[in-house]
Design an enzyme around this catalytic site. Structure first.
Site, PDB file in Angstrom:
ATOM      1  N   CYS A 226       2.556  -4.240   8.229  1.00  0.00           N
ATOM      2  CA  CYS A 226       2.566  -2.785   7.550  1.00  0.00           C
ATOM      3  C   CYS A 226       2.344  -3.044   5.837  1.00  0.00           C
ATOM      4  O   CYS A 226       2.299  -4.342   5.393  1.00  0.00           O
ATOM      5  CB  CYS A 226       3.676  -2.365   7.747  1.00  0.00           C
ATOM      6  SG  CYS A 226       3.835  -1.934   9.602  1.00  0.00           S
TER       7      CYS A 226
ATOM      8  N   HIS B 219       5.193   2.280   4.613  1.00  0.00           N
ATOM      9  CA  HIS B 219       6.471   2.907   4.701  1.00  0.00           C
ATOM     10  C   HIS B 219       7.237   2.273   3.721  1.00  0.00           C
ATOM     11  O   HIS B 219       6.989   1.331   3.141  1.00  0.00           O
ATOM     12  CB  HIS B 219       7.049   2.469   6.279  1.00  0.00           C
ATOM     13  CG  HIS B 219       7.137   0.957   6.582  1.00  0.00           C
ATOM     14  ND1 HIS B 219       8.198   0.155   6.170  1.00  0.00           N
ATOM     15  CD2 HIS B 219       6.512   0.167   7.293  1.00  0.00           C
ATOM     16  CE1 HIS B 219       8.108  -1.146   6.579  1.00  0.00           C
ATOM     17  NE2 HIS B 219       6.897  -0.980   7.150  1.00  0.00           N
TER      18      HIS B 219
END
Length: 412
Positions: free
Chosen positions: A352, A334
């Site tokens: 992430c 992301h």
């Protein structure tokens, strides 16, 4: 590490694969058909007599008059001295039922679940090597609709295009017990065009099963899937809930490879490097998972809310752009504008793959659900079942997770 609501894609689909060994019995009579004894040599001829033709023997199931059959029932066939040449199935007071033989000839599979509490008649014809035919008939009644069923999901949409690493993913709730998995797997059909071999693999608790080929799917492949669960009797007293089917396409090959050592993502299209992207992965206390994953879902905007995390240091609520899910545990690729200074240098995320907003947008516009993502060199290994982990095992290990024998020519 962010979390997002998990969506089930429950679709309806069609295909044919796994062989079924169906026990066959007679249609209720002991009468044997009469067979020609074959040609004998002419009197006085010196040639050896022609051996008699092998008798044509066959049986069908369900037995004539059988009651309370599951709506997943198949017309079982057992034949000696010939082969099945025709099968028809009709609903009493209704029309013909469509279906097809399994490749091994062990049974004829209706193309859709039968109706509950109805009577059906099957006509099965066998033909001997010499051309002799015999037809047998059996009538049976299906059971009433069961009250207790399992939940299931198929992560495949009709007419959608997926990445080359998209496994066929089926989910079950509760998980399928080991003693029931072979029976369920026999009713999960996958067909690929162009043809590519494949196999199923069950996660240890039976909540998911994955189907994949030995290598990534060929670009342009069409996958036709039928998960024919409705009416399957299970050992926990429940039954399969519904049939699901889908037909989908495999698009171009797009891969992302992330190296923790260099803190870079290498992006490949059709095997050629098209971009190198600086990344920041999970810090030591919340490392990213190393392994081969696939893009599971994409959200242009979402909110990561981790206020239920047991560690206060990991609790936050953050707006996120261009999020692509990799695991059920909450690992994503992301946009992370707050960590641009760290990207390519050090790991600061909660697990992430952080990239810049510009790179995140570029990736988001390029990727498909089912595109492969490989992360290497981190402190944590990807856990089986934490996401669509079908490609995280070598093929020889993957096929060990099948509930049915896998042919030796597939590397079993």
């Amino acid at each position: 590490m962010g979390r997002s609501t998990r969506d089930w894609a429950m679709i309806i689909a069609l295909a044919v694969v796994t062989p079924l060994g169906t026990a066959a019995c007679g249609d209720g009579g002991d009468e044997k058909p009469q067979f020609a004894s074959g040609n004998s040599a002419a009197a006085g001829a010196s040639a050896s007599p022609t051996p008699p033709a092998e008798p044509l023997e066959f049986a069908v199931t369900p037995a004539n008059g059988a009651k309370k059959q599951p709506v997943s029932v198949e017309i079982g066939t057992s034949v000696k001295g010939g082969k099945i040449s025709d099968v028809s199935l009709t609903l009493a007071g209704g029309g013909a039922v469509k279906g097809a033989m399994r490749p091994d000839g062990s049974s004829w599979v209706p193309a859709a679940p039968l109706n509950y509490a109805k009577t059906y008649t099957a006509q099965v014809t066998a033909t001997s090597a010499s051309g002799q035919t015999e037809t047998r008939s059996t009538s049976f009644t299906t059971m009433a609709k069961p009250k207790s069923v399992i939940g299931s999901g198929l992560y495949l949409f009709d007419d959608k295009t997926y990445g080359v690493a998209m496994p066929v993913v089926v989910e079950f709730s509760p998980g399928i017990a080991k003693k029931d998995r072979a029976k369920v797997q026999q009713r999960m059909f996958v067909d690929s065009d162009p043809p590519q071999p494949g196999a199923w693999h069950w996660v240890s608790n039976g909540t998911q099963a994955y189907y994949r080929a030995p290598e990534y799917w060929q670009a342009g492949t069409t996958l036709s899937v039928r998960i024919g669960l409705e009416g399957i009797p299970l050992s926990n007293g429940r039954y399969g809930n519904v049939d699901r089917k889908a037909t989908a396409k495999i698009g171009s090959r797009f891969e992302m490879k992330v190296d923790n050592k260099t803190k870079k993502m290498t992006v490949l299209e059709d095997g050629k490097v098209v971009r190198t992207i600086p990344v920041s992965l999970g810090k030591k206390s919340t490392p990213s998972s190393s392994g081969t994953m696939v893009v599971m879902e994409k959200k242009e905007t979402t909110v990561f809310d981790t206020r239920d995390d047991p560690d206060p240091a990991n609790r936050y609520v953050t707006d996120i752009d261009f999020a692509q899910r990799l695991t059920w545990g909450g690992e994503y690729i992301h946009a992370a504008p707050w960590s641009v200074g760290d990207q390519g240098r050090r790991n600061v995320s909660h697990g992430c793959v952080n990239v810049s907003t510009a790179n995140a947008r570029w990736l988001f516009e390029k990727t498909k659900t089912g595109d492969p993502v490989t992360i290497s060199g981190t402190e944590r290994k990807l856990v089986s079942g934490n996401g669509w982990t079908a490609w995280n095992l070598p093929w020889k290990e993957f096929v060990k997770g099948s509930a049915l024998p896998v042919p030796a020519d597939l590397g079993a």
